[in-house]
Design a protein around this motif. Structure first.
Motif, PDB file in Angstrom:
ATOM      1  N   SER A   1      72.696  65.065 -36.994  1.00  0.00           N
ATOM      2  CA  SER A   1      72.625  64.072 -37.915  1.00  0.00           C
ATOM      3  C   SER A   1      73.583  63.287 -38.336  1.00  0.00           C
ATOM      4  O   SER A   1      74.750  64.083 -38.138  1.00  0.00           O
ATOM      5  N   PRO A  39      68.755  66.405 -44.046  1.00  0.00           N
ATOM      6  CA  PRO A  39      70.117  66.712 -43.863  1.00  0.00           C
ATOM      7  C   PRO A  39      70.951  65.917 -44.791  1.00  0.00           C
ATOM      8  O   PRO A  39      72.022  66.631 -45.689  1.00  0.00           O
ATOM      9  N   TYR A  70      71.685  70.996 -38.794  1.00  0.00           N
ATOM     10  CA  TYR A  70      71.413  69.586 -38.248  1.00  0.00           C
ATOM     11  C   TYR A  70      72.688  68.928 -37.547  1.00  0.00           C
ATOM     12  O   TYR A  70      73.109  67.870 -38.229  1.00  0.00           O
TER      13      TYR A  70
END
Length: 231
Positions: free
Chosen positions: A222, A189, A219
């Protein structure tokens, strides 16, 4: 490394023991006791050496974990301190340039004895601002230990070195390559976020936004995906 050291030291002990086979029948009992005492001392010395080797490896591993934890904390502070940007939905399309990872340069000399040692040396060069040396060190690490659990980290720090040198094309190459080659890595990420920032620095705003959109889709939980940027 511990298993190899243990085998070598144990083999040495066996050879020493073989060299001190039971004496002939005419040897005195005191000679036999002397030989046995010497073998016991040698065995103790070998055992102590094994313990020392194990402690050295454990210390290096702890140092490595500590370095990564400290840098990840710095990254998180940097991410949360960035300003807000407008969001747009989308994903990386076929129009988004794909940059293949750079071909690694073969390093001269023999392979290092420890993956941890070469990684820490390269990492020390990075934190000290010796970016060219750090890049060479991490490339050397990846050449000899391509399947090591820290391979994705090494790719990330190479990208960071280039970014710090304002070589944004090379930085984007490494960050995109990391996300493509190590999609399950915890570094993926942040690598996408840094790739977007590198594209932005190059003036490729559309590509930067597409990568950010892709980051948020792949992601979503994240910290990198939740970062707000001004482009």
């Amino acid at each position: 490394m511990i298993r190899i050291a243990a085998f070598v030291l144990f083999s040495a002990f066996v050879l020493m023991a073989g060299g001190c086979a039971l004496p002939p029948s005419h040897s005195s009992q005191s000679d036999l006791q002397t030989d046995l005492s010497r073998l016991k001392r040698q065995y103790t010395a070998i055992t102590d050496e094994l313990i020392s080797l194990q402690n050295t490896v454990e210390d290096l591993d702890q140092q490595l974990q500590g370095y990564d934890a400290r840098l990840e904390a710095v990254e998180q502070r940097q991410l949360t301190g960035q300003t807000q940007m407008g969001t747009s939905s989308g994903q990386i399309t076929d129009k988004t340039p794909r940059i293949d990872p750079l071909e690694r340069t073969a390093s001269a000399g023999r392979a290092p004895s420890s993956a941890t040692e070469i990684y820490l040396r390269a990492f020390s060069d990075y934190t000290s601002g010796r970016y060219d040396k750090a890049i060479a060190g991490f490339e050397n690490f990846l050449e000899y230990y391509p399947d090591n659990e820290y391979a994705a980290n090494a790719e990330f720090w190479i990208g960071e070195c280039y970014y710090s040198q304002q070589k944004f094309t090379e930085a984007a190459t490494r960050f995109v390559g990391l996300a493509q080659n190590y999609p399950q890595s915890a570094r993926a990420p942040n690598a996408l976020l840094k790739a977007a920032q590198a594209y932005h620095e190059l003036g490729h705003t559309d590509q930067a936004r597409e990568i950010v959109d892709f980051l948020r889709e792949q992601y979503p939980d994240s910290a990198a995906a939740k970062t707000q940027l001004e482009f």
